[in-house]
Scaffold this active site. Structure first.
Site, PDB file in Angstrom:
ATOM      1  N   PRO A   1       0.778  -1.256   0.000  1.00 33.44           N
ATOM      2  CA  PRO A   1       0.000   0.000   0.000  1.00 33.44           C
ATOM      3  C   PRO A   1       0.805   1.299   0.000  1.00 33.44           C
ATOM      4  CG  PRO A   1      -0.003  -0.953   2.186  1.00 33.44           C
ATOM      5  CD  PRO A   1       0.708  -1.939   1.290  1.00 33.44           C
ATOM      6  N   CYS A   2       1.439   1.579  -1.130  1.00 36.19           N
ATOM      7  CA  CYS A   2       2.210   2.819  -1.271  1.00 36.19           C
ATOM      8  C   CYS A   2       1.308   4.052  -1.214  1.00 36.19           C
ATOM      9  CB  CYS A   2       3.014   2.799  -2.554  1.00 36.19           C
ATOM     10  SG  CYS A   2       2.065   2.407  -4.034  1.00 36.19           S
ATOM     11  N   HIS A   3       0.028   3.873  -1.456  1.00 37.99           N
ATOM     12  CA  HIS A   3      -0.899   5.017  -1.415  1.00 37.99           C
ATOM     13  C   HIS A   3      -1.082   5.552   0.002  1.00 37.99           C
ATOM     14  CE1 HIS A   3      -3.432   1.457  -0.667  1.00 37.99           C
ATOM     15  NE2 HIS A   3      -4.221   2.276   0.012  1.00 37.99           N
TER      16      HIS A   3
END
Length: 184
Positions: A145-147
């Site tokens: 989950p880079c967001h």
């Protein structure tokens, strides 16, 4: 909401690379993998360097990556908060360390680049930019989950698939606001 585990495999599994697509409110999402091991998840309009870096997609096979397709659909409909998948991360040792750190950011929460740097054992004063660059090279968006990484001042910063998709994913993870109760 279910809580599951993303397992990072140290070596690439044997077999041919294939891809499939999943429809989403953001547009078609491309899943890339070997067997049931996810090696790429590309959102629409993902930066070209992330697409190219993901390597060959292989032929399209809509019977492949069954668990990833199902779980991504559940995530996008709010039925799932985490993934129970095997992934293979391809990058430098530093990049993989950053991406493994991303897996520790809880659903519905955000960390700054400095917080992520500190979590993986680096001084945030000197490594936040390098952490940001590694974050931006993530090839398995959403599952890794880079967001969930934002600027130190709370602003949304770069995202390989565009800020509007980052906002969509963060809004999706935002807890529902309870309706105000009234007496009448």
């Amino acid at each position: 909401m279910r809580t599951m585990t993303v397992r990072v495999l140290a070596t690439r599994p044997d077999g041919p690379t294939v891809h499939t697509e999943v429809g989403s409110p953001m547009g078609a999402v491309t899943l890339i993998g070997v067997g049931e091991v996810l090696t790429g998840l590309l959102l629409p309009a993902t930066r070209e360097r992330n697409v190219t870096a993901a390597g060959a997609y292989g032929p399209r096979d809509d019977t492949a990556l069954t668990a990833a397709r199902t779980q991504l659909t559940e995530y996008l409909t709010g039925e799932r908060s985490d993934f129970d998948l095997d992934v293979h991360l391809v990058g430098s040792a530093f990049q993989v360390r950053v991406w493994e750190g991303l897996l520790r950011i809880p659903y519905g929460q955000t960390w700054s680049y400095g917080e992520l740097a500190a979590d993986i054992g680096y001084d945030p004063r000197t490594s936040s930019r390098a952490v940001g660059a590694a974050n931006g090279a993530n090839r398995i968006a959403v599952v890794v989950p880079c967001h969930r990484v934002i600027g130190a001042n709370g602003t949304l910063t770069g995202f390989a698939a565009g800020i509007e998709r980052k906002r969509f994913l963060l809004d999706l993870e935002r807890p529902p606001v309870p309706a105000e109760s009234t007496l009448f």
